[in-house]
Design a protein around this motif. Structure first.
Motif, PDB file in Angstrom:
ATOM      1  N   ALA A   1      -7.768  -3.917  -0.803  1.00  0.00           N
ATOM      2  CA  ALA A   1      -7.084  -4.043   0.479  1.00  0.00           C
ATOM      3  C   ALA A   1      -7.288  -5.425   1.091  1.00  0.00           C
ATOM      4  O   ALA A   1      -6.370  -5.985   1.711  1.00  0.00           O
ATOM      5  CB  ALA A   1      -7.574  -2.961   1.435  1.00  0.00           C
ATOM      6  N   GLN A   2      -8.464  -5.992   0.925  1.00  0.00           N
ATOM      7  CA  GLN A   2      -8.736  -7.323   1.467  1.00  0.00           C
ATOM      8  C   GLN A   2      -7.942  -8.399   0.743  1.00  0.00           C
ATOM      9  O   GLN A   2      -7.598  -9.430   1.320  1.00  0.00           O
ATOM     10  CB  GLN A   2     -10.238  -7.622   1.388  1.00  0.00           C
ATOM     11  N   ALA A   3      -7.628  -8.132  -0.531  1.00  0.00           N
ATOM     12  CA  ALA A   3      -6.947  -9.149  -1.338  1.00  0.00           C
ATOM     13  C   ALA A   3      -5.433  -9.118  -1.177  1.00  0.00           C
ATOM     14  O   ALA A   3      -4.775 -10.117  -1.474  1.00  0.00           O
ATOM     15  CB  ALA A   3      -7.308  -8.957  -2.817  1.00  0.00           C
ATOM     16  N   VAL A   4      -4.885  -8.008  -0.720  1.00  0.00           N
ATOM     17  CA  VAL A   4      -3.424  -7.841  -0.673  1.00  0.00           C
ATOM     18  C   VAL A   4      -2.939  -7.938   0.778  1.00  0.00           C
ATOM     19  O   VAL A   4      -3.181  -7.025   1.576  1.00  0.00           O
ATOM     20  CB  VAL A   4      -2.988  -6.492  -1.283  1.00  0.00           C
ATOM     21  N   PRO A   5      -2.249  -8.998   1.147  1.00  0.00           N
ATOM     22  CA  PRO A   5      -1.765  -9.144   2.525  1.00  0.00           C
ATOM     23  C   PRO A   5      -0.792  -8.018   2.904  1.00  0.00           C
ATOM     24  O   PRO A   5       0.060  -7.635   2.121  1.00  0.00           O
ATOM     25  CB  PRO A   5      -1.029 -10.499   2.501  1.00  0.00           C
ATOM     26  N   GLY A   6      -0.979  -7.489   4.102  1.00  0.00           N
ATOM     27  CA  GLY A   6      -0.051  -6.502   4.623  1.00  0.00           C
ATOM     28  C   GLY A   6      -0.177  -5.114   4.042  1.00  0.00           C
ATOM     29  O   GLY A   6       0.681  -4.256   4.313  1.00  0.00           O
ATOM     30  N   LEU A   7      -1.232  -4.847   3.269  1.00  0.00           N
ATOM     31  CA  LEU A   7      -1.380  -3.521   2.658  1.00  0.00           C
ATOM     32  C   LEU A   7      -1.637  -2.459   3.720  1.00  0.00           C
ATOM     33  O   LEU A   7      -2.528  -2.603   4.563  1.00  0.00           O
ATOM     34  CB  LEU A   7      -2.535  -3.533   1.655  1.00  0.00           C
ATOM     35  N   VAL A   8      -0.849  -1.390   3.694  1.00  0.00           N
ATOM     36  CA  VAL A   8      -1.043  -0.244   4.568  1.00  0.00           C
ATOM     37  C   VAL A   8      -1.872   0.789   3.829  1.00  0.00           C
ATOM     38  O   VAL A   8      -1.593   1.086   2.654  1.00  0.00           O
ATOM     39  CB  VAL A   8       0.303   0.358   5.009  1.00  0.00           C
ATOM     40  N   VAL A   9      -2.881   1.347   4.494  1.00  0.00           N
ATOM     41  CA  VAL A   9      -3.773   2.307   3.851  1.00  0.00           C
ATOM     42  C   VAL A   9      -3.549   3.689   4.448  1.00  0.00           C
ATOM     43  O   VAL A   9      -3.609   3.876   5.670  1.00  0.00           O
ATOM     44  CB  VAL A   9      -5.250   1.895   4.018  1.00  0.00           C
ATOM     45  N   ARG A  10      -3.292   4.659   3.584  1.00  0.00           N
ATOM     46  CA  ARG A  10      -3.170   6.063   3.980  1.00  0.00           C
ATOM     47  C   ARG A  10      -4.357   6.820   3.374  1.00  0.00           C
ATOM     48  O   ARG A  10      -4.459   6.939   2.145  1.00  0.00           O
ATOM     49  CB  ARG A  10      -1.849   6.662   3.477  1.00  0.00           C
ATOM     50  N   VAL A  11      -5.242   7.301   4.228  1.00  0.00           N
ATOM     51  CA  VAL A  11      -6.422   8.028   3.749  1.00  0.00           C
ATOM     52  C   VAL A  11      -6.051   9.470   3.403  1.00  0.00           C
ATOM     53  O   VAL A  11      -4.930   9.922   3.654  1.00  0.00           O
ATOM     54  CB  VAL A  11      -7.552   7.980   4.800  1.00  0.00           C
ATOM     55  N   GLY A  12      -7.019  10.187   2.863  1.00  0.00           N
ATOM     56  CA  GLY A  12      -6.723  11.492   2.284  1.00  0.00           C
ATOM     57  C   GLY A  12      -6.273  12.570   3.244  1.00  0.00           C
ATOM     58  O   GLY A  12      -5.477  13.432   2.880  1.00  0.00           O
TER      59      GLY A  12
ATOM     60  N   ALA B   1      -0.231 -11.343  -4.760  1.00  0.00           N
ATOM     61  CA  ALA B   1       1.062 -11.685  -4.167  1.00  0.00           C
ATOM     62  C   ALA B   1       2.148 -10.756  -4.687  1.00  0.00           C
ATOM     63  O   ALA B   1       3.052 -10.354  -3.946  1.00  0.00           O
ATOM     64  CB  ALA B   1       1.412 -13.141  -4.464  1.00  0.00           C
ATOM     65  N   PHE B   2       2.056 -10.397  -5.965  1.00  0.00           N
ATOM     66  CA  PHE B   2       3.036  -9.468  -6.537  1.00  0.00           C
ATOM     67  C   PHE B   2       2.952  -8.106  -5.853  1.00  0.00           C
ATOM     68  O   PHE B   2       3.972  -7.540  -5.435  1.00  0.00           O
ATOM     69  CB  PHE B   2       2.795  -9.323  -8.040  1.00  0.00           C
ATOM     70  N   VAL B   3       1.724  -7.580  -5.714  1.00  0.00           N
ATOM     71  CA  VAL B   3       1.549  -6.277  -5.071  1.00  0.00           C
ATOM     72  C   VAL B   3       2.005  -6.326  -3.619  1.00  0.00           C
ATOM     73  O   VAL B   3       2.574  -5.371  -3.099  1.00  0.00           O
ATOM     74  CB  VAL B   3       0.080  -5.827  -5.172  1.00  0.00           C
ATOM     75  N   ALA B   4       1.799  -7.457  -2.953  1.00  0.00           N
ATOM     76  CA  ALA B   4       2.155  -7.585  -1.538  1.00  0.00           C
ATOM     77  C   ALA B   4       3.661  -7.641  -1.311  1.00  0.00           C
ATOM     78  O   ALA B   4       4.130  -7.364  -0.200  1.00  0.00           O
ATOM     79  CB  ALA B   4       1.501  -8.829  -0.941  1.00  0.00           C
ATOM     80  N   SER B   5       4.408  -7.964  -2.353  1.00  0.00           N
ATOM     81  CA  SER B   5       5.857  -8.088  -2.179  1.00  0.00           C
ATOM     82  C   SER B   5       6.495  -6.708  -2.076  1.00  0.00           C
ATOM     83  O   SER B   5       6.057  -5.751  -2.723  1.00  0.00           O
ATOM     84  CB  SER B   5       6.474  -8.856  -3.349  1.00  0.00           C
ATOM     85  N   PRO B   6       7.550  -6.557  -1.247  1.00  0.00           N
ATOM     86  CA  PRO B   6       8.225  -5.256  -1.141  1.00  0.00           C
ATOM     87  C   PRO B   6       8.772  -4.804  -2.490  1.00  0.00           C
ATOM     88  O   PRO B   6       9.147  -5.616  -3.339  1.00  0.00           O
ATOM     89  CB  PRO B   6       9.356  -5.530  -0.142  1.00  0.00           C
ATOM     90  N   GLY B   7       8.801  -3.506  -2.678  1.00  0.00           N
ATOM     91  CA  GLY B   7       9.299  -2.929  -3.913  1.00  0.00           C
ATOM     92  C   GLY B   7      10.466  -1.997  -3.667  1.00  0.00           C
ATOM     93  O   GLY B   7      10.999  -1.924  -2.556  1.00  0.00           O
ATOM     94  N   PRO B   8      10.836  -1.215  -4.673  1.00  0.00           N
ATOM     95  CA  PRO B   8      12.042  -0.379  -4.562  1.00  0.00           C
ATOM     96  C   PRO B   8      11.822   1.022  -4.009  1.00  0.00           C
ATOM     97  O   PRO B   8      12.776   1.760  -3.793  1.00  0.00           O
ATOM     98  CB  PRO B   8      12.502  -0.291  -6.022  1.00  0.00           C
ATOM     99  N   LEU B   9      10.562   1.419  -3.776  1.00  0.00           N
ATOM    100  CA  LEU B   9      10.275   2.797  -3.407  1.00  0.00           C
ATOM    101  C   LEU B   9      10.491   3.048  -1.910  1.00  0.00           C
ATOM    102  O   LEU B   9      10.040   2.268  -1.070  1.00  0.00           O
ATOM    103  CB  LEU B   9       8.834   3.156  -3.770  1.00  0.00           C
TER     104      LEU B   9
END
Length: 332
Positions: free
Chosen positions: A296-307, A48-56
């Motif tokens: 990725a499965q554990a963090v809701p809303g995670l966007v994945v950018r591949v290499g 839940a912490f990782v899923a929350s918006p941050g400052p970046l």
């Protein structure tokens, strides 16, 4: 009359040369651990912490376009890859620029420098021209940053297509890699050593992350809180190279995972298939990819950018000649 024996020295001289080449690392410069802020405690509900918006604030750009063989980007022996067409895959060299309100600008991978962007040699020397001449420049790292001096650069690994933009930066800008990445020795590194020398040898702030300073973040056994506020994490994902890292950022738009070349393509991510011949240790790469997918499965809303893709438009397996939209059925 017996035939005279050939001098032994001429034949055995090849072995010391091969051994010397295999013992070559990307740079001879020291790479001490970076001085990181004291990391905060990871909350019990870390997902839940990782899923929350941050400052970046995130700005993703394209440094160059390229096309490389499918067999390098995807493990074509994987059953999920059956039926994929042979040939070259259109890709890009992404550069991700993250701006923190107090910790400055951080860059993930470096694209190309001004010289390459202008159609010149840039840092490229010798045989490396054979690989880079087919790149289509889009924008140099210097163009992307303008007058901004980054607080640091995070290299997901030290392969050429991730480091060629570094000459655009002042030699004192910190460059951070995964544990042991710039000490890894290989024949491949030896063959491109002249180019790597142009990239690394004048840099005065090269750093390798220290496993002793890492923390656990859900399924990730080794992670580093780079800014001390839980907004930017480096994740240990060895396999593609011994010191490969991925990056997890809490941006103003939500969490973003940058896989680096633990996964080159969107197709590889969607089908759970690791890279192919470009990877040093396929089994370890597969384990690291599985760990990232668990994250990725554990963090809701995670966007994945591949290499080597951004939005998927005109790139990746789907853009190959004769390719179906996604190939084999995706894994759960």
């Amino acid at each position: 009359m017996s035939r005279p024996r050939r001098p032994v020295r001429a034949r055995t001289a090849v072995l010391p040369l091969a051994l010397a080449l295999a013992a070559c690392a990307p740079t001879r410069r020291p790479t001490p651990p970076p001085v990181l802020p004291a990391a905060g405690a990871v909350p019990a509900d870390w997902a839940a912490f990782v899923a929350s918006p941050g400052p970046l604030v995130l700005d993703s750009r394209v440094g160059a376009r390229w096309a490389v063989p499918l067999t390098g980007l995807v493990d074509t022996t994987d059953p999920a890859a059956a039926g994929l067409p042979e040939g070259d895959v259109p890709i890009v060299l992404p550069v991700h620029i993250l701006t923190h309100p107090t910790a400055g600008t951080w860059v993930i991978d470096s694209g190309i420098d001004r010289g390459l962007a202008a159609g010149e040699a840039g840092p490229v020397r010798g045989l490396v021209h054979h690989f880079t001449d087919s790149m289509e420049p889009v924008a140099s790292l210097g163009e992307m940053l303008g007058d901004t001096v980054p607080a640091g650069v995070l290299l997901t690994h030290a392969h050429l297509d991730h480091v060629l933009g570094l000459p655009d930066l002042d030699p004192g800008v910190p460059v951070i890699t995964g544990p042991g990445e710039l000490a890894a020795r290989s024949l491949q590194t030896a063959l491109i050593r002249r180019t790597l020398g142009q990239v690394f040898d004048d840099r005065t702030a090269l750093h390798s992350l220290d496993p002793a300073e890492s923390l656990s973040l859900g399924p990730v056994g080794q992670a580093w809180d780079l800014l001390g506020d839980g907004s930017l994490f480096a994740l240990s994902t060895p396999g593609h190279t011994p010191g490969s890292i991925s990056v997890l950022a809490r941006t103003t738009g939500g969490p973003v995972l940058f896989t680096g070349d633990t996964c080159h393509t969107r197709w590889g991510w969607e089908h759970g298939v690791p890279p192919g011949s470009y990877t040093a240790d396929g089994d370890e790469n597969r384990r690291s990819l599985g760990m990232l997918q668990a994250l990725a499965q554990a963090v809701p809303g995670l966007v994945v950018r591949v290499g080597h893709e951004l939005d998927g438009a005109g790139t990746g397996v789907a853009a190959m000649a004769g390719a179906r939209s996604t190939g084999a059925a995706a894994r759960p």
